[in-house]
Write a protein that holds these residues in place. Structure first.
Motif, mmCIF file in Angstrom:
data_model
loop_
_atom_site.group_PDB
_atom_site.id
_atom_site.type_symbol
_atom_site.label_atom_id
_atom_site.label_comp_id
_atom_site.label_asym_id
_atom_site.label_seq_id
_atom_site.Cartn_x
_atom_site.Cartn_y
_atom_site.Cartn_z
ATOM 1 N N LEU A 1 4.342 -4.553 4.918
ATOM 2 C CA LEU A 1 4.368 -3.442 3.964
ATOM 3 C C LEU A 1 5.716 -3.316 3.259
ATOM 4 C CD1 LEU A 1 2.508 -0.736 6.102
ATOM 5 C CD2 LEU A 1 1.569 -2.115 4.245
ATOM 6 N N ASN A 2 6.732 -4.017 3.776
ATOM 7 C CA ASN A 2 8.082 -3.908 3.219
ATOM 8 C C ASN A 2 8.581 -5.208 2.604
ATOM 9 O OD1 ASN A 2 9.095 -1.066 4.122
ATOM 10 N ND2 ASN A 2 8.054 -1.904 5.905
ATOM 11 N N LEU B 1 7.451 2.762 5.310
ATOM 12 C CA LEU B 1 8.347 2.061 4.400
ATOM 13 C C LEU B 1 9.775 2.259 4.882
ATOM 14 C CD1 LEU B 1 6.724 3.051 0.976
ATOM 15 C CD2 LEU B 1 6.159 1.147 2.511
ATOM 16 N N ILE B 2 10.435 1.131 5.185
ATOM 17 C CA ILE B 2 11.789 1.213 5.732
ATOM 18 C C ILE B 2 12.824 1.128 4.612
ATOM 19 C CG2 ILE B 2 10.972 0.182 7.882
ATOM 20 C CD1 ILE B 2 12.561 -2.371 7.064
ATOM 21 N N ILE C 1 10.833 0.100 -2.765
ATOM 22 C CA ILE C 1 10.145 1.256 -2.182
ATOM 23 C C ILE C 1 9.107 1.786 -3.165
ATOM 24 C CG2 ILE C 1 10.452 3.678 -1.498
ATOM 25 C CD1 ILE C 1 13.082 2.838 -0.171
ATOM 26 N N GLU C 2 9.488 1.881 -4.434
ATOM 27 C CA GLU C 2 8.564 2.381 -5.454
ATOM 28 C C GLU C 2 7.377 1.445 -5.638
ATOM 29 O OE1 GLU C 2 11.170 2.872 -8.754
ATOM 30 O OE2 GLU C 2 12.172 4.613 -7.872
ATOM 31 N N GLN D 1 3.258 4.950 12.782
ATOM 32 C CA GLN D 1 4.352 4.035 12.416
ATOM 33 C C GLN D 1 3.851 2.598 12.371
ATOM 34 O OE1 GLN D 1 7.944 4.900 14.509
ATOM 35 N NE2 GLN D 1 9.182 3.601 13.231
ATOM 36 N N VAL D 2 3.433 2.174 11.187
ATOM 37 C CA VAL D 2 2.938 0.815 10.975
ATOM 38 C C VAL D 2 3.735 0.172 9.853
ATOM 39 C CG1 VAL D 2 0.966 -0.599 10.283
ATOM 40 C CG2 VAL D 2 0.600 1.415 11.730
ATOM 41 N N ASN D 3 4.477 -0.892 10.189
ATOM 42 C CA ASN D 3 5.261 -1.629 9.197
ATOM 43 C C ASN D 3 4.517 -2.845 8.653
ATOM 44 O OD1 ASN D 3 7.986 -0.195 9.745
ATOM 45 N ND2 ASN D 3 7.382 -0.922 11.761
#
Length: 381
Positions: A57-58, A86-87, A94-95, A48-50
């Motif tokens: 990443l988001n 990806l949250i 997201i895509e 779990q890496v954001n």
């Protein structure tokens, strides 16, 4: 090409020499060593890496170069495999993030080997305050197999894990379909009844995401969704052991109930690895990172704004707080996550894939000296 690594076996403390030939461990032999502070261990695995060190990443603007860079940052922390998380977000964002991850994996072989897959945390989560956490309400929705299939096709089948709330309409059927195609289903950001959790487990759910967090501030004594997940023998649990997300007493109870099926995750945000100070977040506005590593809302200091610790920081916290000894803490952050993802228990032995970290043990815990990914040196201090 032959590479030799010397140090203490993290499990036994015995001095060993690890020989790597053609990117595989050819043999491990005893070897007299005067440097007992260097420890040889399997690479850490973070599911779990954001984000990390300023890379989000988001953000909606993720690039392939940022994915490559965050992978290199994680190597410096001893993390040799991870799941970019990806949250909840718009489909377009997201895509876009999926595209950047795919491009990075295709561009750099070792990055592709380090990224075990994609963890989709949302958008199929509870809308209730508390369980929803910081996920934006406007993008929360019910499970949609067609939408998920489109994302999965776009990723080249790289979505390996999904966190969802099992009480949502259609969730149990969705879980069953994920299980059929080999996607790990984890329960999280949920306000589900015990009965619904039991249905989810029967359908194929295997895990609980950061159990004890993303929950209501007050719950019934019993039954409640934390007790039910903890009591389910089929569910593994992940814990954010950064010293702030869970009290030590809770971690102690959780790991005693699930001694063989508890893993550590960082749930790191882009603020992990940065200096203390005030920052701005696209989710929470102004946030503060303390010198101790606590990340909180500047206007509401009692509320956390995510994690600012690496997985290695969680390993060190487990040891410093006497919640686990060194071998157990490392296993919870390396072999156990890989066992959960692959279904098999891998060990540090001959002919195994060479994801190795050489740690130095000091007063403040473990620090990384060298990191080997697939037999290649990717970081040295």
């Amino acid at each position: 090409m032959t590479t030799t690594i010397k140090g203490a076996n993290y499990k036994t403390g015995d001095s060993i020499e690890v020989q790597i030939v053609d990117n595989l461990i050819s043999q491990i032999v005893g070897h007299p060593s005067e440097n007992s502070s260097q420890i040889i261990a399997p690479g850490l695995v973070d599911l779990q890496v954001n984000g990390f060190k300023g890379i989000d990443l988001n953000s909606g603007e993720l690039t392939e170069d940022e994915v490559i860079q965050i992978t290199q940052f994680l190597w410096e922390e001893g993390v040799t495999a991870f799941l970019p998380t990806l949250i909840t977000n718009s489909s377009a964002k997201i895509e876009s993030a999926i595209d950047a991850i795919v491009q990075a994996c295709d561009k750099k072989v070792l990055v592709g080997k380090s990224i075990l897959g994609i963890h989709l945390e949302g958008p199929f989560l509870s809308k209730e305050d508390g369980p929803r956490g910081a996920h934006p309400m406007e993008h929360i929705q019910n499970p949609d197999w067609q939408l998920f299939s489109e994302w999965q096709e776009r990723s080249g089948n790289r979505i390996k894990k999904i966190t969802l709330a099992p009480e949502l309409p259609g969730a149990v059927e969705f879980i069953g379909r994920c299980a059929e195609v080999g996607v790990l289903v984890s329960l999280g950001h949920t306000a589900a009844s015990p009965e619904k959790i039991q249905e989810a487990v029967k359908a194929g759910a295997k895990m609980s995401t950061h159990l004890g967090n993303a929950a209501h501030l007050s719950l019934p004594r019993h039954p409640n969704y934390i007790w039910e997940q903890l009591a389910s023998d089929e569910l593994w649990i992940s814990l954010i052991a950064d010293g702030f997300h869970l009290p030590e007493s809770v971690i102690k109870v959780f790991t005693k109930v699930k001694p063989n099926t508890s893993i550590l995750v960082s749930d790191s945000t882009k603020f992990a690895g940065l200096s203390a100070g005030t920052y701005s977040s696209h989710i929470g506005g102004d946030i503060e990172l303390s010198t101790e590593g606590r990340l909180f809302m500047k206007r509401s200091p009692e509320l956390l704004a995510g994690s600012a610790q690496s997985l290695l920081g969680c390993v060190n916290h487990m040891m410093k707080s006497d919640l686990a000894n060194l071998p157990t803490a490392i296993d919870m952050a390396s072999l156990k996550p890989m066992e959960l993802m692959s279904g098999t228990l891998q060990k540090l032995n001959s002919k195994s894939p060479t994801d190795i970290v050489v740690f130095e043990k000091g007063k403040s815990g473990l620090s990384v000296i060298k990191t080997f990914k697939s037999g290649q040196l990717v970081f040295t201090r």
